[in-house]
Design an enzyme around this catalytic site. Structure first.
Site, PDB file in Angstrom:
ATOM      1  N   HIS A  96      20.643 -17.881  24.704  1.00 51.09           N
ATOM      2  CA  HIS A  96      19.222 -17.714  24.360  1.00 51.09           C
ATOM      3  C   HIS A  96      18.939 -17.719  22.857  1.00 51.09           C
ATOM      4  CE1 HIS A  96      17.368 -16.576  28.407  1.00 51.09           C
ATOM      5  NE2 HIS A  96      18.644 -16.847  28.662  1.00 51.09           N
ATOM      6  N   ASP A 100      11.207 -14.937  23.375  1.00 49.26           N
ATOM      7  CA  ASP A 100      11.848 -15.383  24.598  1.00 49.26           C
ATOM      8  C   ASP A 100      11.025 -14.813  25.759  1.00 49.26           C
ATOM      9  OD1 ASP A 100      13.705 -15.341  26.932  1.00 49.26           O
ATOM     10  OD2 ASP A 100      15.146 -16.059  25.440  1.00 49.26           O
ATOM     11  N   TRP A 122      37.379 -26.203  24.742  1.00 50.50           N
ATOM     12  CA  TRP A 122      35.987 -26.391  24.313  1.00 50.50           C
ATOM     13  C   TRP A 122      35.809 -27.845  23.907  1.00 50.50           C
ATOM     14  CZ3 TRP A 122      31.625 -23.643  24.643  1.00 50.50           C
ATOM     15  CH2 TRP A 122      30.510 -24.074  23.910  1.00 50.50           C
ATOM     16  N   GLY A 133      21.862 -17.977  39.611  1.00 48.16           N
ATOM     17  CA  GLY A 133      20.707 -18.078  38.721  1.00 48.16           C
ATOM     18  C   GLY A 133      19.899 -19.321  39.038  1.00 48.16           C
TER      19      GLY A 133
HETATM   20  N1  UDP Z   1      29.043 -26.546  25.829  1.00 46.81           N
HETATM   21  C1  UDP Z   1      29.770 -27.274  24.908  1.00 46.81           C
HETATM   22  N2  UDP Z   1      31.112 -27.436  25.093  1.00 46.81           N
HETATM   23  C2  UDP Z   1      31.786 -26.926  26.148  1.00 46.81           C
HETATM   24  C3  UDP Z   1      31.040 -26.192  27.118  1.00 46.81           C
HETATM   25  C4  UDP Z   1      29.667 -26.026  26.924  1.00 46.81           C
HETATM   26  O1  UDP Z   1      29.224 -27.769  23.917  1.00 46.81           O
HETATM   27  O2  UDP Z   1      32.995 -27.125  26.238  1.00 46.81           O
HETATM   28  C5  UDP Z   1      27.589 -26.362  25.608  1.00 46.81           C
HETATM   29  C6  UDP Z   1      26.768 -27.380  26.367  1.00 46.81           C
HETATM   30  O3  UDP Z   1      26.570 -28.549  25.595  1.00 46.81           O
HETATM   31  C7  UDP Z   1      25.461 -26.632  26.628  1.00 46.81           C
HETATM   32  C8  UDP Z   1      25.885 -25.178  26.675  1.00 46.81           C
HETATM   33  O4  UDP Z   1      27.184 -25.105  26.099  1.00 46.81           O
HETATM   34  O5  UDP Z   1      24.544 -26.833  25.570  1.00 46.81           O
HETATM   35  C9  UDP Z   1      25.931 -24.632  28.093  1.00 46.81           C
HETATM   36  O6  UDP Z   1      24.628 -24.377  28.500  1.00 46.81           O
HETATM   37  P1  UDP Z   1      24.176 -24.455  30.009  1.00 46.81           P
HETATM   38  O7  UDP Z   1      22.738 -24.095  30.069  1.00 46.81           O
HETATM   39  O8  UDP Z   1      24.543 -25.754  30.604  1.00 46.81           O
HETATM   40  O9  UDP Z   1      25.092 -23.392  30.744  1.00 46.81           O
HETATM   41  P2  UDP Z   1      25.393 -21.831  30.512  1.00 46.81           P
HETATM   42  O10 UDP Z   1      26.515 -21.746  29.563  1.00 46.81           O
HETATM   43  O11 UDP Z   1      24.117 -21.205  29.994  1.00 46.81           O
HETATM   44  O12 UDP Z   1      25.761 -21.383  31.894  1.00 46.81           O
END
Ligand code: UDP
Length: 460
Positions: free
Chosen positions: A20, A117, A335, A376
């Site tokens: 967020h 937010d 990552w 969610g």
């Molecule tokens: N992300 C990334 N590399 C990774 C895993 C995730 O850059 O190896 C980023 C992805 O591009 C996105 C965010 O992390 O912007 C994940 O957000 P999302 O809303 O899809 O999922 P959340 O983590 O909130 O469940």
């Protein structure tokens, strides 16, 4: 202390969890460069501000202020998300209020707008007290915003359906602007699950307060959801889709540098041949599903790039990491720079949990998906992806098995034309996403409106 010619002061309240704060800050950065004479006070917890503003509390006309996280002295287990959120929410209203008073003294100027937010629904009262516009950011899609907004209506309509067999699989039209939805895919806390949990209560209160906002903005583009947009525009003031963010913010949001050389690894792969796999920053699929994915990848000889936390890598079948590294089939990294990865022409499918950012990044890059939602808003996002937008292959039975994953991979990656429809629809949405952010595109115009609402005449 800020010096110089600042004409206005905008306060920004972050919900200090998960992705967020960085998402909200990316919008504040855009606003701050559109309105250099306005100073933005960004309120979040010390823990999140530290990562967002590593060097100094001030970058240009954005100043960060720490507020207390509500954790008791000596509390040693942060990371149990629900507990942390509840402790924070217990002190948040007072903390933000005190923070604004301190920032007004510090900057030497009263605030003229409160941008928050949407989860921080209670701040609408503070905006009224201060007699300033209240502007809210919903960090996910129009679909999940609608289900929250129409919670009362959905509960009423659902009461009539309840009791019929297999009710979770029932497909109905419960949400204005959305012809079909599977009941089981609506977020927990709306009709299924604990309707009285702190989170469900927060979301319900938010729904009641949002019509008071002067503007509500989301990370989407209105061509993606024309009917939902039309409907939400009729119930909210200035309902503004201003994304996809990854196409407008030069800043690489969550994507850190390519420390594991994902992009150079992709360079040698055929266009549209690689599966990119990631379940976001929070979800961890159960071990047997990780095994099913791994077996399916080897069985179908699908090239893959897999973002998987170190802790989870130990669940992969024995020898999998070594074999696939040696034969060049795949690469597992803790990552990946996801936005750049998805933009790479080698990627042919994204295996995802359906987090909103991932879905939108995939659409903006024109990559079809295989969704395995967990909780969610992920199930309703996946519903949209599969059944409304038609840009995904479905995982049979809703979770990964070897056979189901083989079939899903084959169906998207096949070159025999069976995935033609999915690919055409994906490409069409990508084009619309790119058009939306071009000068005079819908997201471009909506952002201008947002600038007007937030800073009035002070934009450059
Ligand atoms: N992300 C990334 N590399 C990774 C895993 C995730 O850059 O190896 C980023 C992805 O591009 C996105 C965010 O992390 O912007 C994940 O957000 P999302 O809303 O899809 O999922 P959340 O983590 O909130 O469940």
């Amino acid at each position: 202390e800020m010096t110089g010619e600042h004409k206005k002061h905008v306060a920004v309240f972050a919900f200090p969890f998960a992705s967020h704060p960085p998402l909200l800050l990316s919008v504040v950065r855009r606003l701050a460069s559109a309105a250099p004479t306005v100073v933005f006070s960004f309120f979040s917890t010390h823990r999140t501000n530290q990562t967002l503003f590593p060097d100094t509390s001030c970058c240009g006309n954005i100043v960060s202020y720490d507020i207390h996280d509500g954790l008791p002295e000596g509390y040693l287990l942060p990371g149990k998300l629900h507990e942390d959120v509840n402790l924070f929410l217990a002190v948040a209203e007072e903390e933000f209020k005190r923070g604004v008073e301190a920032a007004e003294k510090d900057i030497g100027m009263k605030i003229s707008c409160l941008m928050v937010d949407a989860f921080l629904w209670f701040s609408a009262d503070l905006a009224d007290e201060l007699n300033v516009p209240w502007v809210a950011f919903w960090t996910a899609g129009a679909c999940s915003l609608s289900t929250h907004f129409y919670t009362d209506l959905i509960r009423q309509k659902y009461a009539q359906i309840k009791g019929s067999t297999g009710v979770e699989d029932e497909v109905t039209n419960l949400i204005p602007g959305l012809l079909t939805v599977r009941l089981g895919d609506i977020q927990s806390g709306i009709i299924f699950g604990d309707l009285k949990s702190p989170f469900a209560t927060m979301a319900h209160k938010m729904a009641g307060v949002l019509p008071r906002a002067t503007a509500i903005f989301i990370n989407s583009f209105q061509e993606l959801d024309p009917d939902l947009t039309k409907n939400l525009s009729s119930v909210f003031n200035n309902f503004l889709s201003i994304g996809p963010f990854n196409l407008v913010s030069k800043q690489k949001s969550q994507s850190k540098a390519d420390e594991f050389s994902c992009i150079s690894w992709l360079e040698n792969k055929k266009p549209g041949s690689v599966a990119y796999i990631s379940f976001g920053t929070v979800c961890i699929p159960p071990p047997h599903e990780l095994v099913a994915i791994a077996e399916a990848l080897e069985e179908t000889k699908t090239s893959f790039l897999w973002s998987l936390k170190k802790d989870s890598q130990k669940h992969l079948p024995s020898g999998f990491l070594e074999r696939t590294a040696i034969n060049g089939l795949g690469k597992v990294v803790p990552w990946a720079p996801q936005v750049q990865v998805l933009e790479h022409c080698a990627i042919g499918v994204f295996v995802t949990h359906g987090g909103w950012n991932s879905v939108l990044e995939s659409i903006a890059s024109g990559v079809p998906m295989i969704c395995r939602p967990f909780y969610g808003d992920q199930p309703i996002n996946a519903w949209m992806v599969e059944r409304v937008w038609g840009i995904a292959a479905r995982v049979e039975g809703g979770s990964f098995t070897k056979l189901g994953t083989c079939r899903a991979l084959d169906s998207v990656l096949s070159i025999d034309g069976s995935s033609k429809g999915v690919k055409e629809r994906t490409k069409a949405l990508k084009d619309l996403a790119h058009k939306a952010v071009e000068p005079n595109g819908s997201s471009y115009r909506n952002f201008k409106t947002l600038v007007d609402v937030v800073v009035g005449g002070a934009s450059s």
